[in-house]
Design a protein around this motif. Structure first.
Motif, PDB file in Angstrom:
ATOM      1  N   CYS A 179      -5.993  -0.663  -0.634  1.00 16.03           N
ATOM      2  CA  CYS A 179      -5.297   0.545  -0.162  1.00 16.03           C
ATOM      3  C   CYS A 179      -5.661   2.140  -0.645  1.00 16.03           C
ATOM      4  N   GLY A 180      -5.639   2.533   0.532  1.00 19.99           N
ATOM      5  CA  GLY A 180      -6.167   4.045   0.635  1.00 19.99           C
ATOM      6  C   GLY A 180      -5.531   4.940  -0.756  1.00 19.99           C
ATOM      7  N   ALA A 181      -5.051   5.573  -0.256  1.00 21.00           N
ATOM      8  CA  ALA A 181      -4.462   5.811  -1.246  1.00 21.00           C
ATOM      9  C   ALA A 181      -3.898   5.736  -3.326  1.00 21.00           C
ATOM     10  N   SER A 182      -3.498   4.675  -3.260  1.00 24.64           N
ATOM     11  CA  SER A 182      -3.616   4.588  -4.648  1.00 24.64           C
ATOM     12  C   SER A 182      -4.616   3.439  -5.437  1.00 24.64           C
ATOM     13  N   CYS A 219       0.490  -1.416  -0.193  1.00 18.02           N
ATOM     14  CA  CYS A 219       0.024   0.137   0.026  1.00 18.02           C
ATOM     15  C   CYS A 219       0.848   1.478  -0.198  1.00 18.02           C
ATOM     16  N   GLY A 220       2.354   1.106  -0.021  1.00 20.71           N
ATOM     17  CA  GLY A 220       3.011   2.591  -0.568  1.00 20.71           C
ATOM     18  C   GLY A 220       3.572   2.816   1.042  1.00 20.71           C
ATOM     19  N   ASP A 221       3.900   4.207   1.079  1.00 22.49           N
ATOM     20  CA  ASP A 221       4.145   5.264   2.037  1.00 22.49           C
ATOM     21  C   ASP A 221       2.703   5.148   2.662  1.00 22.49           C
ATOM     22  N   ASP A 222       1.828   5.057   2.234  1.00 25.03           N
ATOM     23  CA  ASP A 222       1.076   5.939   3.078  1.00 25.03           C
ATOM     24  C   ASP A 222       0.292   4.466   4.427  1.00 25.03           C
ATOM     25  N   GLY A 223       0.129   3.296   4.093  1.00 19.79           N
ATOM     26  CA  GLY A 223       0.786   2.456   4.144  1.00 19.79           C
ATOM     27  C   GLY A 223      -1.099   2.062   5.092  1.00 19.79           C
ATOM     28  N   ALA A 224      -2.148   2.813   4.818  1.00 17.91           N
ATOM     29  CA  ALA A 224      -3.077   2.787   5.444  1.00 17.91           C
ATOM     30  C   ALA A 224      -3.820   1.379   4.206  1.00 17.91           C
ATOM     31  N   ALA A 225      -4.801   1.249   4.934  1.00 18.57           N
ATOM     32  CA  ALA A 225      -5.596   0.211   3.699  1.00 18.57           C
ATOM     33  C   ALA A 225      -7.013  -0.258   4.740  1.00 18.57           C
ATOM     34  N   ALA A 226      -8.084  -0.402   3.645  1.00 22.36           N
ATOM     35  CA  ALA A 226      -9.598  -0.968   4.369  1.00 22.36           C
ATOM     36  C   ALA A 226      -9.746  -2.076   3.838  1.00 22.36           C
ATOM     37  N   GLY A 227      -9.314  -3.206   5.226  1.00 27.35           N
ATOM     38  CA  GLY A 227      -9.882  -4.455   4.620  1.00 27.35           C
ATOM     39  C   GLY A 227     -11.306  -4.754   4.929  1.00 27.35           C
ATOM     40  N   ASP A 228     -11.422  -5.883   4.096  1.00 30.27           N
ATOM     41  CA  ASP A 228     -13.002  -6.886   3.941  1.00 30.27           C
ATOM     42  C   ASP A 228     -12.716  -8.208   4.518  1.00 30.27           C
ATOM     43  N   ALA A 229     -13.485  -9.091   5.251  1.00 26.30           N
ATOM     44  CA  ALA A 229     -13.346 -10.420   5.853  1.00 26.30           C
ATOM     45  C   ALA A 229     -14.814 -10.666   5.908  1.00 26.30           C
ATOM     46  N   SER A 230     -15.698  -9.351   4.841  1.00 31.45           N
ATOM     47  CA  SER A 230     -17.322  -9.819   5.005  1.00 31.45           C
ATOM     48  C   SER A 230     -17.118 -12.329   4.518  1.00 31.45           C
TER      49      SER A 230
END
Length: 173
Positions: free
Chosen positions: A103-106, A53-64
């Motif tokens: 990934c949040g940014a990309s 996810c790059g330098d930002d590193g934040a992401a939204a995960g989904d385990a549905s």
């Protein structure tokens, strides 16, 4: 010796080349989402991380897919890596489930597999104690009884040696 040397060298080279194409030993896919542990029982805690996810590193995960729903991957102390956690619901059925993160940014989507099983490999119980086969172990595992048995054998050996020594000298029995 030239033939076997070439054969061994060629075999070692083939194994090394095949090893480069092998899958990683962790639960996720190469360059995707790493799932740890890769195999879990219902109700277990799962940690997910990704360096994609790059330098930002934040992401939204989904385990549905497994019934756990959304979770967040936040930047960690590792450079450019996002880490998140979720708990597998106790009602989850055994099987392989795809866990995803965006990934949040990309906006890039990464995936990894989670295997839900009914038995845990972490808390495996190993057998303890002796096997009741009827051979040996008449005194049991008690150290006091074992010491008494060893002492009785030592006295018998000493007595037998003394008797043999007397007989050899001609003293009689």
């Amino acid at each position: 010796m030239r033939g076997p040397t070439r054969l061994l060298t060629g075999t070692a080279f083939a194994v090394a080349v095949a090893g480069f194409g092998a899958a990683p030993a962790y639960g996720g896919t190469a360059g995707g989402l790493e799932v740890y542990p890769s195999s879990v029982v219902p109700g277990g805690q799962v940690t997910v991380n990704s360096a994609d996810c790059g330098d930002d590193g934040a992401a939204a995960g989904d385990a549905s897919a497994v019934g756990a729903g959304p979770f967040t991957l936040a930047p960690s102390t590792h450079e450019g890596e996002a880490i998140g956690q979720f708990r597998v619901p106790p009602s989850a059925q055994p099987g392989t489930y795809e866990i995803t993160a965006t990934c949040g940014a990309s906006g890039r989507q990464v995936m990894g597999d989670l295997v839900v099983t009914l038995t845990s490999t972490r808390d495996q119980v190993y057998p303890r104690g002796s096997v009741k086969t009827g051979v040996g172990g008449a005194l049991g595992p008690d150290p006091v009884q074992t010491a008494a048995g060893v002492a009785a054998l030592a006295v018998a050996a000493a007595g037998g040696t003394w008797l043999l020594h007397r007989r050899a000298r001609g003293d009689g029995i």
